[in-house]
Every structure is written in C-alpha cells, then in structure tokens.
Design an enzyme around this catalytic site. Structure first.
Site, mmCIF file in Angstrom:
data_model
loop_
_atom_site.group_PDB
_atom_site.id
_atom_site.type_symbol
_atom_site.label_atom_id
_atom_site.label_comp_id
_atom_site.label_asym_id
_atom_site.label_seq_id
_atom_site.Cartn_x
_atom_site.Cartn_y
_atom_site.Cartn_z
ATOM 1 N N LYS A 71 0.812 -1.215 0.000
ATOM 2 C CA LYS A 71 0.000 0.000 0.000
ATOM 3 C C LYS A 71 0.847 1.268 0.000
ATOM 4 C CE LYS A 71 -4.190 -2.119 1.315
ATOM 5 N NZ LYS A 71 -3.790 -3.470 1.794
HETATM 6 C C1 PLP Z 1 -4.575 -4.519 1.445
HETATM 7 C C2 PLP Z 1 -3.849 -5.787 1.376
HETATM 8 C C3 PLP Z 1 -4.271 -6.822 0.522
HETATM 9 C C4 PLP Z 1 -5.530 -6.713 -0.298
HETATM 10 O O1 PLP Z 1 -5.412 -5.791 -1.340
HETATM 11 P P1 PLP Z 1 -6.708 -5.161 -2.031
HETATM 12 O O2 PLP Z 1 -6.202 -4.130 -2.952
HETATM 13 O O3 PLP Z 1 -7.552 -4.608 -0.933
HETATM 14 O O4 PLP Z 1 -7.394 -6.293 -2.723
HETATM 15 C C5 PLP Z 1 -3.501 -7.970 0.462
HETATM 16 N N1 PLP Z 1 -2.393 -8.109 1.222
HETATM 17 C C6 PLP Z 1 -1.972 -7.149 2.059
HETATM 18 C C7 PLP Z 1 -0.758 -7.387 2.882
HETATM 19 C C8 PLP Z 1 -2.666 -5.948 2.149
HETATM 20 O O5 PLP Z 1 -2.241 -5.020 2.984
#
Ligand code: PLP
Length: 434
Positions: A107
C-alpha cells in the site's frame, strides 16, 4: 484525462477534482475515461528504466495538463526511493516483493503517491483537508505515513478493534502530529461504512473538507499499476505466458493490474487469490454479486465482505460477466491451507512468505491444468513483509523472523487511539469536534 463516476458515465471531472473528492457526488467511484495504450518502444526498452522512470511514462496521460512534467518527476522521485524486486523461485514461478516501502506492505506504492498529489493540489489553499481512512490493517499506516508532517492535512484512521495484528496496531496508533487513530468496535466493513456515510453527510461536508484515501481514491489506484510494469521489466525473456496471482481483499490491487493489462501489459490471466472471504469468487461462478459479513482470517488485510473496487471492475468491462470471467480466475483458501503453504514454500525454496502471499502462491499452484497456457509463468504478488505477520509465520516455520529496523522503531512506542462504537452518530460527533 477526464474521470467518470461508476454510477454515471456522462458526467466527468478532472484528475484534480477526482483526487480531492475521493468519491463522486453520486456515491460512485472515479474511473479514467480511457486507459491509454503504452507504446511498443516503452515495452522494448523497459528494462533500462528505473522505477520512477517507468512510473512517469505510465502516469503521464492520466495527469496531463494538471501536473507539469517537472513537478510529476519530483512527486515520483520522492514517492519511490524503494523498488519492487522480482525474485525467481523456479523457472515457472516468481515472487514480486511489494514490501520494501516504509510500512512494509504494497500500500506504500499507492499511498505515498496519493499523499504527494493531494498536497500538491492543495498547496495554495488555506483550508485544512481531512483525510478519512478505513483500514483492514495495512492501508492506514501506509496512508498516514504518506501524509505524515504534510502541512494543511490531517488524517483520521478507522480500524476494527481486535481484528488487526499486534504489529499492525502499533503501526496504526503510534503516529505523532497530524494523525488520529480511531479504534472501532466492529469490523472493517463497519469502518468503511462510517467513512462512506460521512461523505454523504451534509453537516460534515459543509464544515470539513473531506477526502478519502482508501483504495477508492483514484490517486491510490493508478500508481499501483507501476509495479506490474516494473515486474514485467525484470521477468526473464522470453516472458512466457504471464499469469499474475493477486492476494485480494478490496480488489484495488487486482483492479490496478487490470488497468495495466488494458494499457498493453502482456498478462494472459489474473488470479484473484482469496481467503475465506470469497464473494468475488462466487460472483465469477454465478454471475451475481452478494456481499457478506467479513470473516476473520490469518491473512486479515483480505478480510473484506463487500469489496469496493468490484464496481470498478464491472465498469471496466461494461458489466460483462463472461469477459470478466475469461480474464480473471479465482480461488479461495482456508487458513489451514495457508499455513501449509507457508511451510511448503519454505521447505521447497527456502523462501519466507507472509500469509497473504501464501494465499497467492496457493492460487498459482491450484490454477487448473486444462487452462494453463503452454509457457505458463506464475507470478505471485507478495503484498507484505513476513515480519508484519510474524506470529502466524513463526507458528509454522522453525525460524525466528528478523524485524526490519523501520518496524522495530514503532514497536517500542506507546499505543494512542480513541475507542468508538460503530455508530455513525458517534463518529460524526467526533469528527465535528476533534
Ligand atoms: C490490502 C492488502 C491486501 C488486499 O489488497 P486489495 O487491494 O484490498 O485487494 C492484500 N495483502 C496485504 C498485505 C494488504 O495489505
């Protein structure tokens, strides 16, 4: 570039407006009017480009006329001091490591870019912006980290009490300065609902300049396309028939991958790798979508029962279920299988994977033989550093996981959060007066 709302294709806004609003007035999500194809030359020379250089070419058309070249370059250089290395596990399997940013999860790629773009667009305004972030774990720390210390901006984080790991909670509640953390008695969907409702509340939107920073903000989504291109640049030539497995929750990461594919990235198939929260899988099988309550799992950043980016995927393919099914394959895995997979990856490759990545790995392993292209190459997105989910990983593996320094630092700080019920009334009151 103009951006439409998933609820109304005819009314469009600029990039700036889409970013600062976060969500359209009609409650829809913003989508770029087109996904410009990248040139052959770009793909032919991509190995020679750095991450920020790839990013620049990918994003240019999306911000054209609104962020001049030089400013864009600064934003990208400042956002991406870290890379997304591709690790080859064997001839047909590789892992794209997306955890080299400050908060150890993918993210950071979206959050850092968005934070800088929001600051850029509000640099001449004297009204403070309030960024609302509902987080299932990693979003909050990435976004808050991105905005940390940016003047004219405050961040309000909402996270589900007791549903994030101890380390995640530390990361979410140890900020100083312009970040407030709310511990919501409820689940992630409650947090998300509170945020969505706030945007439709006249009192709040009059008093405050609200913006969202979930994966629903288009400035978080677009930069997530960058690492798909960067992965391609590092993958072995000939590239083989790439099948990319995306551990998915809110479907933002997957949506970005689909954008990249529309822009010309040669990916044969995407896999939406899911834990027990399998509403998207059910949609692919049956053609109808029903949200459900989120189920807690060890891959908790994927515990989402009503993924918001589903609307975007539908919009991207004109709601054509058959086409969506052709491009995206999906499978769901239990915590039991996820633990097994962590053990298997370690014993087979000596690679330590976190529970989210392990779900992605399982999805590649279980990709149906009859659908496998001749030169199948599976690429798993490793979405978080295993240290972030140390407890789950150490339960399975005979090793101790080394904490990266950037994580050690926040573990010694004291938790600071405000507990709230999952009622909008309470949330609103707090927002009006904190
Ligand atoms: C947010 C997240 C996901 C999921 O991603 P999305 O874009 O919400 O589908 C998967 N793994 C981790 C470690 C995350 O932080």
């Amino acid at each position: 570039m103009r951006y439409y709302s998933t609820k109304n294709r005819d009314k469009t806004v600029s990039f700036r407006e889409a970013v600062l609003k976060g969500i359209a007035d009609d409650g829809g999500l913003f989508m770029p009017l087109e996904l410009p194809k990248l040139s052959n030359q770009f793909f032919e020379t991509i190995e020679q480009l750095s991450f920020p250089e790839i990013a620049q070419q990918v994003i240019e058309k999306f911000v054209e006329g609104e962020v001049p070249q030089k400013d864009l370059e600064n934003i990208l250089q400042d956002s991406y001091y870290f890379d997304a290395p591709l690790k080859q596990l064997d001839d047909n399997l590789s892992v794209l490591e997306l955890f080299h940013g400050p908060t150890l999860a993918f993210k950071d790629f979206g959050a850092r870019f968005m934070a800088r773009v929001v600051s850029y667009f509000s640099r001449n305004s004297n009204r403070e912006i309030t960024i609302l972030v509902a987080t299932s774990g990693d979003t909050g720390s990435a976004v808050a980290n991105g905005f940390l210390g940016q003047p004219g901006i405050r961040v309000v984080l909402l996270y589900p009490s007791g549903m994030v790991s101890e380390i995640q909670e530390k990361q979410l509640t140890t900020f100083d300065g312009n970040v407030t953390s709310l511990e919501v008695k409820g689940n992630f969907d409650d947090c998300q609902r509170l945020v969505k409702t706030a945007f439709q509340d006249a009192d709040l939107t009059t008093k405050l300049r609200l913006s969202s920073a979930n994966s629903i903000n288009i400035a978080r989504l677009l930069p997530q396309t960058f690492y798909y291109f960067r992965a391609y640049a590092q993958s072995k030539k000939p590239h083989g028939d790439l099948v990319v497995s995306v551990p998915s929750g809110n479907l933002g990461n997957l949506t970005a991958g689909l954008f990249a594919r529309e822009m010309g990235l040669p990916v044969i198939r995407f896999i939406a790798a899911l834990n027990a929260n399998d509403v998207f899988l059910k949609y692919l099988r049956k053609g109808v979508f029903h949200s459900q309550a989120a189920i807690p799992t060890i891959s908790n950043a994927m515990d989402v029962g009503n993924p918001s980016n589903f609307e975007r995927i539908r919009a991207l393919f004109q709601k054509n279920h058959a086409v969506i099914k052709q491009i995206i394959f999906s499978e769901s895995f239990s915590d039991f299988r996820t633990r097994e997979a962590i053990g298997e990856i370690y014993s087979k490759y000596g690679y330590v994977m976190d529970p989210h990545g392990a779900v992605g790995y399982l999805a590649v392993q279980n990709f149906p033989k009859q659908e496998k292209p001749a030169s199948f190459h599976g690429m798993v997105l490793e979405t978080a550093h295993p240290a972030k989910f140390r407890t789950a990983v150490e339960e399975v593996l005979p090793i101790k996981i080394e904490m990266p320094n950037r994580l050690k630092k926040c573990l010694v700080k004291e938790k600071k959060s405000i507990p709230i019920p999952n009622k909008f009334k309470d949330f609103k009151e707090l927002l009006m007066y904190i």
